[in-house]
Design a protein around this motif. Structure first.
Motif, PDB file in Angstrom:
ATOM      1  N   ARG A  18       6.155  28.996  59.404  1.00  0.00           N
ATOM      2  CA  ARG A  18       4.748  28.680  59.642  1.00  0.00           C
ATOM      3  C   ARG A  18       3.936  29.934  59.956  1.00  0.00           C
ATOM      4  N   GLN A  19       4.525  30.847  60.704  1.00  0.00           N
ATOM      5  CA  GLN A  19       3.823  32.097  60.992  1.00  0.00           C
ATOM      6  C   GLN A  19       3.562  32.896  59.721  1.00  0.00           C
ATOM      7  N   ILE A  20       4.537  32.896  58.810  1.00  0.00           N
ATOM      8  CA  ILE A  20       4.379  33.638  57.555  1.00  0.00           C
ATOM      9  C   ILE A  20       3.299  33.009  56.691  1.00  0.00           C
ATOM     10  N   THR A  21       3.358  31.698  56.522  1.00  0.00           N
ATOM     11  CA  THR A  21       2.364  31.029  55.681  1.00  0.00           C
ATOM     12  C   THR A  21       0.954  31.142  56.271  1.00  0.00           C
ATOM     13  N   LYS A  22       0.863  31.108  57.591  1.00  0.00           N
ATOM     14  CA  LYS A  22      -0.449  31.253  58.227  1.00  0.00           C
ATOM     15  C   LYS A  22      -1.009  32.650  57.996  1.00  0.00           C
ATOM     16  N   ALA A  23      -0.141  33.668  58.097  1.00  0.00           N
ATOM     17  CA  ALA A  23      -0.583  35.044  57.849  1.00  0.00           C
ATOM     18  C   ALA A  23      -0.994  35.240  56.391  1.00  0.00           C
ATOM     19  N   LYS A  25      -2.142  32.965  54.393  1.00  0.00           N
ATOM     20  CA  LYS A  25      -3.416  32.271  54.200  1.00  0.00           C
ATOM     21  C   LYS A  25      -4.583  33.135  54.664  1.00  0.00           C
ATOM     22  N   MET A  26      -4.433  33.796  55.808  1.00  0.00           N
ATOM     23  CA  MET A  26      -5.502  34.645  56.324  1.00  0.00           C
ATOM     24  C   MET A  26      -5.742  35.851  55.418  1.00  0.00           C
ATOM     25  N   VAL A  27      -4.676  36.434  54.891  1.00  0.00           N
ATOM     26  CA  VAL A  27      -4.822  37.577  53.981  1.00  0.00           C
ATOM     27  C   VAL A  27      -5.534  37.142  52.701  1.00  0.00           C
ATOM     28  N   ALA A  28      -5.119  36.001  52.133  1.00  0.00           N
ATOM     29  CA  ALA A  28      -5.749  35.505  50.908  1.00  0.00           C
ATOM     30  C   ALA A  28      -7.214  35.173  51.138  1.00  0.00           C
ATOM     31  N   ALA A  29      -7.533  34.598  52.310  1.00  0.00           N
ATOM     32  CA  ALA A  29      -8.925  34.263  52.615  1.00  0.00           C
ATOM     33  C   ALA A  29      -9.782  35.522  52.738  1.00  0.00           C
ATOM     34  N   GLU A 176     -10.649  29.957  35.506  1.00  0.00           N
ATOM     35  CA  GLU A 176     -12.023  30.240  35.906  1.00  0.00           C
ATOM     36  C   GLU A 176     -12.241  29.751  37.331  1.00  0.00           C
ATOM     37  N   PHE A 177     -12.830  30.591  38.147  1.00  0.00           N
ATOM     38  CA  PHE A 177     -13.052  30.261  39.554  1.00  0.00           C
ATOM     39  C   PHE A 177     -14.194  29.267  39.682  1.00  0.00           C
ATOM     40  N   VAL A 178     -13.902  28.130  40.319  1.00  0.00           N
ATOM     41  CA  VAL A 178     -14.919  27.119  40.609  1.00  0.00           C
ATOM     42  C   VAL A 178     -15.221  27.115  42.103  1.00  0.00           C
ATOM     43  N   SER A 179     -14.177  27.007  42.900  1.00  0.00           N
ATOM     44  CA  SER A 179     -14.304  27.081  44.353  1.00  0.00           C
ATOM     45  C   SER A 179     -12.952  27.500  44.911  1.00  0.00           C
ATOM     46  N   ALA A 180     -12.875  27.609  46.230  1.00  0.00           N
ATOM     47  CA  ALA A 180     -11.619  28.035  46.851  1.00  0.00           C
ATOM     48  C   ALA A 180     -10.500  27.028  46.633  1.00  0.00           C
ATOM     49  N   ILE A 181     -10.844  25.789  46.365  1.00  0.00           N
ATOM     50  CA  ILE A 181      -9.826  24.755  46.174  1.00  0.00           C
ATOM     51  C   ILE A 181      -9.783  24.237  44.743  1.00  0.00           C
ATOM     52  N   ALA A 254      -2.733  26.842  48.942  1.00  0.00           N
ATOM     53  CA  ALA A 254      -1.304  26.528  48.997  1.00  0.00           C
ATOM     54  C   ALA A 254      -0.707  26.892  50.348  1.00  0.00           C
ATOM     55  N   MET A 255      -1.100  28.031  50.909  1.00  0.00           N
ATOM     56  CA  MET A 255      -0.554  28.445  52.204  1.00  0.00           C
ATOM     57  C   MET A 255      -1.091  27.583  53.343  1.00  0.00           C
ATOM     58  N   GLU A 256      -2.330  27.125  53.217  1.00  0.00           N
ATOM     59  CA  GLU A 256      -2.859  26.204  54.228  1.00  0.00           C
ATOM     60  C   GLU A 256      -2.084  24.892  54.212  1.00  0.00           C
ATOM     61  N   SER A 257      -1.799  24.390  53.012  1.00  0.00           N
ATOM     62  CA  SER A 257      -1.013  23.161  52.894  1.00  0.00           C
ATOM     63  C   SER A 257       0.392  23.361  53.446  1.00  0.00           C
ATOM     64  N   ALA A 258       0.992  24.524  53.147  1.00  0.00           N
ATOM     65  CA  ALA A 258       2.338  24.804  53.653  1.00  0.00           C
ATOM     66  C   ALA A 258       2.346  24.917  55.177  1.00  0.00           C
TER      67      ALA A 258
END
Length: 297
Positions: A18-23, A25-29, A176-181, A254-258
């Motif tokens: 969880r710590q890895i996926t949270k980190a 997610k923050m890097v990707a954001a 093509e980028f539409v939104s973050a999700i 994906a990392m937020e879901s994980a």
């Protein structure tokens, strides 16, 4: 039944994940913001450039020009496809959607035209290599450092292949980028170069505000010869920027879901651990009471 030690080990493992996926997610954001701004900023320039080409062709007539990049070849024998994926995984279905679309494209043209595959991104290259799909050329490391100079170099190579009739059409497949999700898979034709439709050109505010017939210096043909290669490189550059922004958006989602799934798993494991511990304590108490009764009896 799992022992308390095994459950504690499992809880520690899930917490680390969880710590890895949270980190991640923050890097990707953090990277998404910059990539999104670059992708969105490239759209008006690409649309205006396409509208300028369409304006020249619309005013003078496409028949009066002989630009080789506008030549449509009805009898297409070889079609080049660029599959734009990422260099890293853990981005949900980002890469799978591209590889699936390219495979469907190859299947649709099987037996009719030869499809020549180009890959941009390590994940796409590995996917097609593992399935025995021939790859004409790979561009390693390009997606980690996207630049207009790199896109311009690739577009020059594509134009030369097209002019030498090594390929009769070129397509690029990207997200093509539409939104973050949300991302949309696009299969866009690069060559032969197709300017936007008359409706799209007429909706351009810059052209609408220009009621007078423009004068081209030295000539409309010379301007067109300069604009078409530039518009081609801008289209490819925009596709790369859209793909990078889509990758970060898909990875963040994906990392937020994980991370959320890991939290739910921790709750379930903690409940299971407490129940198992309580059952062990109850069993020990029963054994003690039963032993005491046996001694007293």
């Amino acid at each position: 039944m799992a022992s308390l030690r095994d459950i504690r080990k499992r809880i520690r493992s899930v917490k680390s994940t969880r710590q890895i996926t949270k980190a991640m997610k923050m890097v990707a954001a953090a990277k998404l913001r910059k990539a999104q701004d670059a992708a969105v900023a490239a759209r008006p320039y690409a649309r205006t450039l396409d509208a300028m080409v369409a304006g020249i062709l619309g005013r003078s007539g496409a028949q009066s020009f002989g630009h080789p990049l506008l030549e449509s070849r009805p009898d297409k024998k070889r079609i080049a496809v660029f599959a734009v994926t990422s260099d890293k995984g853990l981005a949900g279905g980002f890469n799978h959607s591209i590889t699936r679309r390219v495979l469907r494209f190859i299947k649709e043209h099987d037996g009719q035209q030869e499809v020549v595959l180009f890959t941009l991104g390590r994940k796409g290259n590995e996917f097609f290599k593992n399935r025995g799909t021939p790859i004409e050329k790979d561009y390693p490391g390009l997606m980690s450092n996207v630049s207009h100079a790199a896109a311009h170099g690739i577009s020059k190579e594509l134009m030369q292949r097209f002019l030498d009739k090594e390929v009769d059409a070129v397509f690029v497949c990207f997200n093509e980028f539409v939104s973050a999700i949300s991302q949309k898979v696009r299969m866009v034709q690069l060559l032969p170069f197709e300017p936007p439709t008359v409706e799209a050109h007429s909706s351009n505010s810059i052209e609408n505000s220009n009621t007078m017939e423009p004068l081209y210096e030295p000539s409309s043909q010379e301007v067109l010869n300069h604009l078409v290669p530039r518009a081609l490189s801008v289209r490819l550059y925009r596709a790369l920027l859209e793909s990078v922004a889509s990758e970060y958006g898909a990875r963040m989602t994906a990392m937020e879901s994980a991370t959320n799934n890991a939290g739910e798993m921790l709750d379930n494991l903690s409940l299971f651990y407490n129940r198992t511990r309580q059952a062990a304590i109850t069993r020990e108490l029963v054994e003690i009471v039963s032993g005491a009764q046996a001694l007293s009896g």
